[in-house]
Design an enzyme around this catalytic site. Structure first.
Site, PDB file in Angstrom:
ATOM      1  N   TYR A 213      10.890 -36.144 -15.401  1.00 42.13           N
ATOM      2  CA  TYR A 213       9.361 -36.015 -15.343  1.00 42.13           C
ATOM      3  C   TYR A 213       8.951 -36.120 -13.928  1.00 42.13           C
ATOM      4  O   TYR A 213       9.602 -36.409 -12.875  1.00 42.13           O
ATOM      5  CB  TYR A 213       8.666 -37.091 -16.030  1.00 42.13           C
ATOM      6  CG  TYR A 213       8.631 -38.534 -15.549  1.00 42.13           C
ATOM      7  CD1 TYR A 213       7.746 -38.860 -14.465  1.00 42.13           C
ATOM      8  CD2 TYR A 213       9.706 -39.357 -15.811  1.00 42.13           C
ATOM      9  CE1 TYR A 213       7.670 -39.972 -14.079  1.00 42.13           C
ATOM     10  CE2 TYR A 213       9.727 -40.598 -15.445  1.00 42.13           C
ATOM     11  CZ  TYR A 213       8.768 -41.000 -14.539  1.00 42.13           C
ATOM     12  OH  TYR A 213       8.844 -42.159 -13.793  1.00 42.13           O
TER      13      TYR A 213
ATOM     14  N   CYS B  32       6.973 -39.661  -8.492  1.00 42.87           N
ATOM     15  CA  CYS B  32       5.625 -40.217  -8.388  1.00 42.87           C
ATOM     16  C   CYS B  32       4.718 -39.921  -7.151  1.00 42.87           C
ATOM     17  O   CYS B  32       3.683 -40.317  -7.110  1.00 42.87           O
ATOM     18  CB  CYS B  32       5.528 -41.590  -9.097  1.00 42.87           C
ATOM     19  SG  CYS B  32       6.148 -42.736  -8.070  1.00 42.87           S
TER      20      CYS B  32
ATOM     21  N   LYS C 133       0.737  -1.200   0.063  1.00 44.84           N
ATOM     22  CA  LYS C 133       0.055  -0.020   0.030  1.00 44.84           C
ATOM     23  C   LYS C 133       0.916   0.990  -0.015  1.00 44.84           C
ATOM     24  O   LYS C 133       0.514   2.164  -0.812  1.00 44.84           O
ATOM     25  CB  LYS C 133      -0.950  -0.087   1.170  1.00 44.84           C
ATOM     26  CG  LYS C 133      -1.848   1.277   1.244  1.00 44.84           C
ATOM     27  CD  LYS C 133      -2.852   1.022   2.317  1.00 44.84           C
ATOM     28  CE  LYS C 133      -3.909  -0.127   2.197  1.00 44.84           C
ATOM     29  NZ  LYS C 133      -4.775  -0.236   3.119  1.00 44.84           N
TER      30      LYS C 133
ATOM     31  N   ARG D 110      -3.765   2.961   8.363  1.00 47.03           N
ATOM     32  CA  ARG D 110      -4.000   1.614   7.909  1.00 47.03           C
ATOM     33  C   ARG D 110      -2.695   0.764   7.781  1.00 47.03           C
ATOM     34  O   ARG D 110      -1.468   1.342   7.703  1.00 47.03           O
ATOM     35  CB  ARG D 110      -4.351   1.769   6.457  1.00 47.03           C
ATOM     36  CG  ARG D 110      -5.547   2.890   6.321  1.00 47.03           C
ATOM     37  CD  ARG D 110      -5.776   3.040   4.852  1.00 47.03           C
ATOM     38  NE  ARG D 110      -6.653   4.222   4.608  1.00 47.03           N
ATOM     39  CZ  ARG D 110      -8.020   3.832   4.036  1.00 47.03           C
ATOM     40  NH1 ARG D 110      -8.598   2.708   4.219  1.00 47.03           N
ATOM     41  NH2 ARG D 110      -9.091   5.054   3.949  1.00 47.03           N
TER      42      ARG D 110
ATOM     43  N   SER E 232      11.930 -44.134 -10.138  1.00 48.29           N
ATOM     44  CA  SER E 232      10.826 -43.093  -9.717  1.00 48.29           C
ATOM     45  C   SER E 232      10.954 -42.821  -8.249  1.00 48.29           C
ATOM     46  O   SER E 232      10.771 -43.972  -7.569  1.00 48.29           O
ATOM     47  CB  SER E 232       9.368 -43.869 -10.499  1.00 48.29           C
ATOM     48  OG  SER E 232       8.457 -42.861 -10.042  1.00 48.29           O
TER      49      SER E 232
ATOM     50  N   MET F  43      -5.947  -7.515   8.460  1.00 46.19           N
ATOM     51  CA  MET F  43      -5.443  -6.520   9.574  1.00 46.19           C
ATOM     52  C   MET F  43      -6.137  -5.104   9.708  1.00 46.19           C
ATOM     53  O   MET F  43      -7.098  -4.946   9.081  1.00 46.19           O
ATOM     54  CB  MET F  43      -3.872  -6.155   9.002  1.00 46.19           C
ATOM     55  CG  MET F  43      -2.993  -7.284   9.138  1.00 46.19           C
ATOM     56  SD  MET F  43      -1.288  -6.943   8.951  1.00 46.19           S
ATOM     57  CE  MET F  43      -1.324  -6.577   7.248  1.00 46.19           C
TER      58      MET F  43
ATOM     59  N   HIS G 246     -15.884  -8.202   2.095  1.00 46.93           N
ATOM     60  CA  HIS G 246     -15.055  -9.324   2.780  1.00 46.93           C
ATOM     61  C   HIS G 246     -15.224 -10.591   2.182  1.00 46.93           C
ATOM     62  O   HIS G 246     -14.288 -11.340   1.834  1.00 46.93           O
ATOM     63  CB  HIS G 246     -14.868  -9.104   4.163  1.00 46.93           C
ATOM     64  CG  HIS G 246     -14.251 -10.301   4.749  1.00 46.93           C
ATOM     65  ND1 HIS G 246     -14.541 -11.415   5.254  1.00 46.93           N
ATOM     66  CD2 HIS G 246     -12.835  -9.979   5.200  1.00 46.93           C
ATOM     67  CE1 HIS G 246     -13.396 -12.186   5.721  1.00 46.93           C
ATOM     68  NE2 HIS G 246     -12.299 -11.344   5.659  1.00 46.93           N
TER      69      HIS G 246
ATOM     70  N   GLY H 151      -8.566  -7.490   4.408  1.00 48.21           N
ATOM     71  CA  GLY H 151      -9.426  -7.538   5.758  1.00 48.21           C
ATOM     72  C   GLY H 151      -8.883  -8.006   6.803  1.00 48.21           C
ATOM     73  O   GLY H 151      -9.403  -8.482   7.875  1.00 48.21           O
TER      74      GLY H 151
ATOM     75  N   ARG I 278      -3.488  -1.486  -6.130  1.00 46.23           N
ATOM     76  CA  ARG I 278      -2.879  -2.733  -5.739  1.00 46.23           C
ATOM     77  C   ARG I 278      -3.114  -3.684  -6.849  1.00 46.23           C
ATOM     78  O   ARG I 278      -3.968  -3.484  -7.551  1.00 46.23           O
ATOM     79  CB  ARG I 278      -2.865  -3.273  -4.609  1.00 46.23           C
ATOM     80  CG  ARG I 278      -4.473  -3.759  -4.209  1.00 46.23           C
ATOM     81  CD  ARG I 278      -4.495  -4.207  -2.900  1.00 46.23           C
ATOM     82  NE  ARG I 278      -5.975  -4.390  -2.573  1.00 46.23           N
ATOM     83  CZ  ARG I 278      -6.594  -4.496  -1.327  1.00 46.23           C
ATOM     84  NH1 ARG I 278      -5.472  -4.623  -0.214  1.00 46.23           N
ATOM     85  NH2 ARG I 278      -7.701  -4.593  -1.338  1.00 46.23           N
TER      86      ARG I 278
END
Length: 893
Positions: free
Chosen positions: A858, A838, A26, A96, A771, A107, A468, A105, A352
């Site tokens: 892979y 895998c 911000k 803020r 694998s 903080m 929110h 929402g 933002r």
């Protein structure tokens, strides 16, 4: 001296967007907008480093901060020609939070700071509006008491409702200046009762308490939960932004609003957002009032009779459209803007990169490439791989019958069905029991985040598209319908009224976040398709990545889904999953409980044609792509009959006595079955099992022309693999002789034991591929059972002992080191060794990056995570500068 404070707006701005880590998102963007010449109220940012020091030093501020804040405040006073705490046109401030990444929402914020019994009178005179002044005062007391003093906000809301009831009015707008003055006095009495100390009147004391409250909000439970869900490091801290107030609640020529430069739900290139006349920003995002549309087109689409900003405030709207174009062009991304109109003049309070759904992120990225704003590789890098899961799940079948009971705003796309719950805690408890629920609330608050994450979907009766509930649901990928005004919710009684009917926690409902419909009961769904912007992005990702992506699949349905999502083969076919069907489990149990080899072979002969049909189906679906089939792996106790009825059924099928069978089952029980008679040990002790499976594989290959990869599980030594390999090769030779068909196949092993990883050079000569079974490798490396780990891993993460659950994200330092060693030693012994992974880590983006980094060929994951792995592999290649060159051939599958 360390610089703790950076000014923005006014005559001089320090900092900009490039200082995001220090100034927070911000603060950095406020400075950037000021540098661009946009109308930004002047202020200053206290850096994130102060927050870090604040916690390190026991909630004490670093030396020099107070002097720097006072100096920056004096600059703001000069810029607006007002004095903080002055009794003639007083300066009021907003305080803020502002972390590096947006945490909507999570903080705290304080507005109208600096008001007291004296300055409110001065504000009334300077504004010429006593009602506005006391409305602002009561808002400040209410917000400050909640944020800085910990007084329940609901106590103040109750007082407002009681006053409206006494006066016989419905809306806050019906209360006059004297009403707000009296309420402010009552609010202060509540503060004294609840805290034991008077409400602070001195403006500078208010400022420092507010700064501390914002910093402390970094460690609230809701903020900690959000950081955990979004992998935001705790050490980052938050900046604090102190800014001169501008007022959207001074009259009918004032307003406040939130705008997205493109639609955050669909990605459409059109202004999207809401505003409220005569209101402050909290009224929009908190869902306290249902806002109005910005554009005429949106108002018409909603069927709203309220005047959109485009008509009500045409000059301010035109300026907003100019700034929309300027900001998006400058930041090269869709922006989320907060603005205020004060007596007709537009002020920018924040910009933002906007939170968006996966669908919108894809569409925006693809559109920006087509518009020439960004290139394909940047588009690929902009999509969070995990966010694709939002697109990879069923949606409502358009042909299914729907019992629509209410309609609200389509706040976050997707469909969800579940039992109604009215509290976040109830949602979390139900989810822990694997029950699907819909969280139903009048409106959500940041404290509900754990329940929103646990629920399948969220329904609110109040709030708009930027409330929110809407913002958080979109970020989480949860379906959400907000502002369903016809729904009446009594959470205390556990009742929801909709469509003239009463629903309780015993009822199930369905919500469609794409249409805003709320339906009774559970609605049929359809599977998603990879098309449009999704397909284009995947095409760019595939051009960039080096890693191949396969799927874990053993059923035709899974294999077809894998192909649809772009899998380049099957990296893990778990043959044991093929034996649990009702027509197979009996023969499997008969085989396991047989007394001798003859009995086992008799049962295996029943299973052979079933296995062969399975493999034929998989080979045909994969159509020449590689298929890695793991021979039987799990402990045999998983197949044993568990009831007297099941035991009797097996005894009858095998023609043996049930009592004898029970004794045999007891002998097979193990103290630690996961480290017992399983994997290749089955092939050593009962080779006929692997003979049957190998025969089924090779007969299917002979029929289809496939070239299967046969994987031997749980190998610890090279001699084990050589022993099993000989069985497989003999079986292949027999099938070749019987069918007169040449077979092409390869044999490899699963590396899932630490010893196997360390002795990879000994194992590699007999293996065409490794694998890595990282599920079991994680278990054996950590000495943790993944079935029991949930009881304590949460405490490990909360205590900072482990950053992640090692079964979700690969432990790079430990398990990853074993994988790296095995890869290096295996290829040193056999340079043409193919390497893959895998375990479920194959679909985890952070783990995929590691697999790319160490040169695996892979990854393999569940079918619905294949696009996630494809995108993560592309991002790894791009970020590490190892993307494909035009003349570079892809790796072998």
């Amino acid at each position: 001296m360390t610089r703790w404070v950076y000014a923005f707006g006014g005559e001089k701005t320090a900092g900009g967007a490039e200082m995001n880590a220090l100034l927070g998102g911000k603060g950095a963007n406020l400075a950037e907008m000021a540098r661009l010449g946009l109308p930004v109220p002047p202020g200053f940012t206290i850096t994130t480093e102060v927050c870090t020091r604040f916690y390190e030093d026991g909630e004490c501020y670093p030396a020099g901060l107070e002097e720097q804040v006072e100096a920056a405040l004096a600059v703001v006073e000069a810029a607006v020609d007002r004095q903080f705490g002055g009794e003639d046109e007083p300066l009021l401030l907003s305080v803020r939070s502002g972390a590096r990444v947006s945490m909507p929402g999570m903080m705290d914020t304080v507005l109208n700071l600096g008001l007291n019994d004296r300055t409110v009178e001065a504000l009334a005179v300077s504004a010429g509006d006593r009602r506005f002044a006391f409305d602002s005062y009561r808002r400040f007391v209410q917000m400050f008491a909640d944020v800085a003093l910990g007084v329940d906000r609901g106590l103040f809301e109750e007082e407002i409702e009681h006053l409206k009831d006494r006066k016989g009015v419905d809306a806050d707008a019906d209360l006059n200046a004297e009403d707000w003055r009296a309420l402010t006095t009552r609010f202060k009495e509540i503060v004294l009762t609840e805290t034991g100390v008077p409400f602070p009147d001195e403006p500078h004391a208010q400022l420092w308490e507010a700064i501390g409250a914002v910093m402390r909000s970094w460690q609230t439970p809701r903020a900690r939960t959000y950081r955990r869900l979004h992998d935001i490091p705790e050490v980052w801290g938050t900046a604090v932004n102190v800014q001169a107030m501008v007022f959207g609640n001074m009259g009918e020529d004032c307003a406040t609003g939130v705008a997205f430069t493109r639609n955050p739900s669909t990605g459409e290139n059109a202004l999207y957002g809401e505003y409220l006349v005569n209101a402050q920003g909290e009224d929009v995002v908190a869902g306290i009032r249902t806002p109005q549309s910005l554009t005429v087109a949106d108002a018409q689409a909603r069927g709203s009779q309220q005047s959109p900003m485009e008509r009500a405030m045409p000059e301010a709207f035109a300026r907003l459209m100019e700034m929309r174009a300027q900001l998006e062009c400058h930041f090269r991304d869709m922006q989320d803007i907060e603005f205020t109109v004060e007596t007709g003049r537009l002020w920018m309070l924040q910009t933002r990169s906007g939170k968006r759904t996966a669908q919108a992120a894809l569409q925006i990225a693809v559109d920006m490439v087509e518009e020439g704003t960004i290139g394909p590789e940047e588009a690929v890098m902009r999509i969070e791989p995990q966010a694709l899961e939002q697109l990879l799940h069923p949606t409502l079948d358009p042909d299914a019958e729907r019992d629509v009971i209410a309609r609200g705003l389509p706040a976050s796309p997707g469909a969800a069905s579940g039992r109604i719950v009215f509290t976040a805690d109830a949602a979390e408890q139900a989810a822990a029991a694997d029950e699907a629920v819909i969280l139903v609330r009048s409106e959500t608050s940041p404290e509900d985040i754990h329940g929103m994450h646990a629920a399948r979907g969220i329904l609110t009766s109040r709030g708009g598209m930027t409330s929110h509930a809407a913002v958080v649901a979109r970020g989480m990928g949860r379906a959400c319908v907000s502002g369903a005004g016809a729904v009446r919710i009594d959470a205390e009684s556990g009742v929801m009224l909709a469509g003239g009917r009463c629903f309780t926690t015993a009822d199930r409902i369905t919500i469609d976040g794409g249409t805003g419909e709320v339906m009774a009961g559970e609605i049929a769904t359809i599977q998603p398709e990879v098309t449009g912007g999704f397909a284009q992005l995947m095409e760019w990702a595939d051009e960039a990545r080096l890693l191949r992506v396969r799927a874990n699949a053993e059923t035709p349905r899974d294999a077809e889904a894998a192909r649809a999502f772009g899998a380049e083969g099957i990296g893990l076919c778990r043959t044991e999953h093929m034996f649990f069907d009702a027509d197979r489990i009996l023969a499997m149990r008969e085989m396991i409980l047989a007394d001798d080899e003859t009995g086992r072979r008799t049962a295996l002969a029943k299973l052979l044609p079933m296995q062969r049909r399975d493999f034929v189906a998989l080979f045909r679906i994969m159509d020449g792509l590689p298929v890695t089939i793991r021979l039987l792996d799990p402990p045999l106790h998983e197949f044993l009959p568990r009831t007297e009825e099941e035991t009797a059924e097996v005894a009858a099928a095998a023609g043996v006595d049930a009592v004898k069978l029970r004794r045999r089952a007891l002998r097979l029980e193990e103290e630690n079955p996961m480290l017992g008679h399983r994997g290749c040990r089955l092939g050593v002790t009962w080779p006929e099992i692997y003979e049957m499976q190998a025969r089924a594989i090779f007969e299917a290959a002979a029929e289809t022309g496939a070239e299967p990869e046969v994987m031997v599980p749980l190998v610890a030594t090279g001699s084990e693999l050589e022993y099993i390999k000989a069985i497989i090769d003999r079986t292949a030779a027999s099938v070749v002789e019987e069918t007169s068909t040449a077979l092409a196949y390869s044999i490899g092993t699963m590396i899932e034991l630490p010893r196997a990883a360390l002795r990879a050079a000994e194992i590699a000569p007999a293996a065409a591929f490794f694998s890595f079974g990282t599920n079991d490798l994680t278990q054996t490396a950590f000495g943790i059972s993944r079935d029991d780990a949930s009881s304590f891993l949460g405490a490990y993460r909360d205590g900072g002992i482990l950053a992640n659950d090692p079964f979700e994200t690969l432990d790079i330092d430990g398990v990853g080191e074993l994988v790296r060693l095995a890869a290096e030693r295996g290829r040193a012994a056999r340079p043409d060794l193919k390497l893959g992974i895998c375990g479920e880590h194959g679909g985890d983006p952070a783990s995929v990056v590691f697999c790319h980094d160490i040169g695996l060929d892979y990854v393999s994951c569940s079918p619905y995570r294949v696009p996630i792995a494809r995108l993560a592999a592309a991002q790894a290649a791009i970020s590490l500068g190892k993307g494909k060159k035009q003349d570079q051939a892809p790796p072998a599958p």
